[in-house]
Design a protein around this motif. Sequence first.
Motif, mmCIF file in Angstrom:
data_model
loop_
_atom_site.group_PDB
_atom_site.id
_atom_site.type_symbol
_atom_site.label_atom_id
_atom_site.label_comp_id
_atom_site.label_asym_id
_atom_site.label_seq_id
_atom_site.Cartn_x
_atom_site.Cartn_y
_atom_site.Cartn_z
ATOM 1 N N THR A 1 42.586 25.543 32.731
ATOM 2 C CA THR A 1 41.779 25.998 31.609
ATOM 3 C C THR A 1 40.767 24.931 31.224
ATOM 4 O O THR A 1 41.108 23.749 31.133
ATOM 5 N N THR A 2 39.526 25.357 31.015
ATOM 6 C CA THR A 2 38.451 24.491 30.555
ATOM 7 C C THR A 2 37.668 25.232 29.477
ATOM 8 O O THR A 2 37.843 26.434 29.296
ATOM 9 N N ASP B 1 45.152 27.589 38.824
ATOM 10 C CA ASP B 1 44.922 27.838 37.400
ATOM 11 C C ASP B 1 44.650 26.549 36.643
ATOM 12 O O ASP B 1 45.417 25.591 36.747
ATOM 13 N N LYS C 1 40.804 34.255 30.967
ATOM 14 C CA LYS C 1 40.804 33.407 29.760
ATOM 15 C C LYS C 1 41.067 31.939 30.090
ATOM 16 O O LYS C 1 41.664 31.201 29.316
ATOM 17 N N GLN C 2 40.617 31.520 31.279
ATOM 18 C CA GLN C 2 40.720 30.118 31.669
ATOM 19 C C GLN C 2 39.474 29.345 31.248
ATOM 20 O O GLN C 2 39.384 28.146 31.475
ATOM 21 N N ALA C 3 38.522 30.049 30.645
ATOM 22 C CA ALA C 3 37.331 29.458 30.042
ATOM 23 C C ALA C 3 36.823 30.457 29.013
ATOM 24 O O ALA C 3 37.002 31.661 29.171
ATOM 25 N N ARG C 4 36.207 29.941 27.967
ATOM 26 C CA ARG C 4 35.723 30.846 26.921
ATOM 27 C C ARG C 4 34.245 31.200 27.094
ATOM 28 O O ARG C 4 33.773 32.193 26.559
#
Length: 172
Positions: free
Chosen positions: A32-33, A30, A56-59
């Motif tokens: 996030t970017t 896991d 939701k680890q990237a938008r």
Amino acid sequence: MIWRALLLVLVSWAIGFMWFAVSLPQPLADKTTDAVIVPTGGAGRIAHGLEILEAKQARLMLVTGVDPDVKPAEFAAEFDVSMQQMQCCVVLGYIAEDTRGNAQETADWVATNKIKSLRLVTSDWHMRRAAGELRSKLPTNIAVVEDAVATQPTLFTLFLEYNKLIASWFSR
């Protein structure tokens, strides 16, 4: 004397190839970017990118190197993506035709969208070259996280990719 030099080059190439083949990049835990970048061309890449988006680890997600004949609705149907998610979060890039083109298309998209961090998702055997090409096109303040999709490449695939990697080092 020339034979020694040739032998040294051959032995160096062989040792490098063995390192390349036995130490393929691994999937990432896991992280996030701002965005996830997925070059087309390998099984599991797009599905993994979509999983990252869903978690939701990237938008945003850029799929680079998409065939110009593929329409967003076809992509959405193929990968079971809602049109709402396609409109807000998934961008299909049609410009790139190869790994170097993926890097340039990504760099342009990153600049336009003010991305500060991205996760590159590609096949384990392709990661080193794709990440190198991408880093050569991006400003140094953009964080690139590597997330390899595990595969079972053939010896021939590894041989070709290793030689492409070496060629890319000399052509940058």
